[in-house]
Design a protein around this motif. Structure first.
Motif, PDB file in Angstrom:
ATOM      1  N   GLN A  30       0.835  -1.205   0.000  1.00 41.66           N
ATOM      2  CA  GLN A  30       0.000   0.000   0.000  1.00 41.66           C
ATOM      3  C   GLN A  30       0.873   1.259   0.000  1.00 41.66           C
ATOM      4  O   GLN A  30       0.602   2.205  -0.734  1.00 41.66           O
ATOM      5  N   GLU A  31       1.908   1.276   0.816  1.00 34.15           N
ATOM      6  CA  GLU A  31       2.809   2.433   0.869  1.00 34.15           C
ATOM      7  C   GLU A  31       3.551   2.615  -0.454  1.00 34.15           C
ATOM      8  O   GLU A  31       3.724   3.736  -0.920  1.00 34.15           O
ATOM      9  N   ALA A  32       3.979   1.515  -1.067  1.00 33.40           N
ATOM     10  CA  ALA A  32       4.665   1.605  -2.355  1.00 33.40           C
ATOM     11  C   ALA A  32       3.722   2.149  -3.429  1.00 33.40           C
ATOM     12  O   ALA A  32       4.125   2.963  -4.267  1.00 33.40           O
ATOM     13  N   MET A  33       2.450   1.730  -3.400  1.00 26.09           N
ATOM     14  CA  MET A  33       1.463   2.222  -4.357  1.00 26.09           C
ATOM     15  C   MET A  33       1.248   3.725  -4.177  1.00 26.09           C
ATOM     16  O   MET A  33       1.205   4.474  -5.147  1.00 26.09           O
ATOM     17  N   LYS A  34       1.173   4.169  -2.934  1.00 24.10           N
ATOM     18  CA  LYS A  34       0.941   5.593  -2.672  1.00 24.10           C
ATOM     19  C   LYS A  34       2.132   6.447  -3.085  1.00 24.10           C
ATOM     20  O   LYS A  34       1.962   7.557  -3.568  1.00 24.10           O
ATOM     21  N   LYS A  35       3.345   5.923  -2.919  1.00 22.02           N
ATOM     22  CA  LYS A  35       4.533   6.672  -3.324  1.00 22.02           C
ATOM     23  C   LYS A  35       4.674   6.740  -4.841  1.00 22.02           C
ATOM     24  O   LYS A  35       5.314   7.642  -5.361  1.00 22.02           O
ATOM     25  N   MET A  80      -7.719   4.360  -1.065  1.00 24.07           N
ATOM     26  CA  MET A  80      -7.970   2.944  -0.861  1.00 24.07           C
ATOM     27  C   MET A  80      -7.184   2.114  -1.872  1.00 24.07           C
ATOM     28  O   MET A  80      -6.518   1.160  -1.498  1.00 24.07           O
ATOM     29  N   ASN A  81      -7.295   2.454  -3.157  1.00 26.05           N
ATOM     30  CA  ASN A  81      -6.538   1.726  -4.166  1.00 26.05           C
ATOM     31  C   ASN A  81      -6.394   2.564  -5.424  1.00 26.05           C
ATOM     32  O   ASN A  81      -7.072   3.562  -5.610  1.00 26.05           O
ATOM     33  N   LYS A  82      -5.489   2.122  -6.259  1.00 25.04           N
ATOM     34  CA  LYS A  82      -5.247   2.793  -7.533  1.00 25.04           C
ATOM     35  C   LYS A  82      -6.200   2.196  -8.549  1.00 25.04           C
ATOM     36  O   LYS A  82      -6.368   0.985  -8.616  1.00 25.04           O
ATOM     37  N   GLY A  83      -6.842   3.050  -9.334  1.00 22.60           N
ATOM     38  CA  GLY A  83      -7.821   2.570 -10.301  1.00 22.60           C
ATOM     39  C   GLY A  83      -9.198   2.556  -9.688  1.00 22.60           C
ATOM     40  O   GLY A  83      -9.409   2.881  -8.529  1.00 22.60           O
ATOM     41  N   VAL A  84     -10.169   2.143 -10.488  1.00 25.18           N
ATOM     42  CA  VAL A  84     -11.557   2.093 -10.037  1.00 25.18           C
ATOM     43  C   VAL A  84     -11.812   0.730  -9.425  1.00 25.18           C
ATOM     44  O   VAL A  84     -11.485  -0.287 -10.016  1.00 25.18           O
ATOM     45  N   SER A  85     -12.387   0.721  -8.243  1.00 22.93           N
ATOM     46  CA  SER A  85     -12.679  -0.518  -7.548  1.00 22.93           C
ATOM     47  C   SER A  85     -13.743  -1.298  -8.297  1.00 22.93           C
ATOM     48  O   SER A  85     -14.686  -0.725  -8.842  1.00 22.93           O
ATOM     49  N   VAL A  86     -13.628  -2.625  -8.329  1.00 24.68           N
ATOM     50  CA  VAL A  86     -14.560  -3.485  -9.064  1.00 24.68           C
ATOM     51  C   VAL A  86     -15.968  -3.356  -8.524  1.00 24.68           C
ATOM     52  O   VAL A  86     -16.938  -3.337  -9.272  1.00 24.68           O
ATOM     53  N   ASP A  87     -16.117  -3.222  -7.222  1.00 25.23           N
ATOM     54  CA  ASP A  87     -17.456  -3.125  -6.610  1.00 25.23           C
ATOM     55  C   ASP A  87     -18.192  -1.898  -7.119  1.00 25.23           C
ATOM     56  O   ASP A  87     -19.400  -1.941  -7.311  1.00 25.23           O
ATOM     57  N   GLN A  88     -17.509  -0.807  -7.357  1.00 23.35           N
ATOM     58  CA  GLN A  88     -18.162   0.419  -7.761  1.00 23.35           C
ATOM     59  C   GLN A  88     -18.471   0.455  -9.243  1.00 23.35           C
ATOM     60  O   GLN A  88     -19.332   1.204  -9.682  1.00 23.35           O
ATOM     61  N   THR A  89     -17.814  -0.352 -10.074  1.00 24.06           N
ATOM     62  CA  THR A  89     -18.125  -0.355 -11.502  1.00 24.06           C
ATOM     63  C   THR A  89     -19.399  -1.137 -11.778  1.00 24.06           C
ATOM     64  O   THR A  89     -20.021  -0.957 -12.806  1.00 24.06           O
TER      65      THR A  89
END
Length: 91
Positions: A30-35, A80-89
């Motif tokens: 998660q930290e690597a994704m945010k950086k 929360m995450n990079k990209g659009v979450s599957v639940d919301q699509t």
């Protein structure tokens, strides 16, 4: 007495490998994704807001959302995450 000590060590080892170690790896990912976030990336925030990053600051990100091009500033911990979450699509 020795058996109890051995069982205690085994339980602690099981707890570490099943709970603590995977959580540490998830936190590190998660930290690597945010950086690695850059302007133009799509993100989903913890409150469900979806938008594209306009600016990345040290502890905050500015996202642009919707057709109105509304800009909101969020703390990086709120991503929360990079990209659009599957639940919301699917909604």
């Amino acid at each position: 007495m020795e058996i109890i000590l051995i069982l205690l060590v085994v339980y602690i080892a099981i707890f570490y490998f099943l709970k603590m170690r995977p959580e540490k790896q998830r936190r590190k990912e998660q930290e690597a994704m945010k950086k690695a976030l850059v302007p133009g990336d799509s993100v989903t925030m913890i409150d469900g807001m979806i938008g594209n990053i306009c600016a990345v600051k040290e502890k905050t990100v500015v996202i642009e959302t919707g057709a109105d091009r509304v800009r909101l500033e969020y703390a990086t911990w709120a991503i929360m995450n990079k990209g659009v979450s599957v639940d919301q699509t699917q909604q």
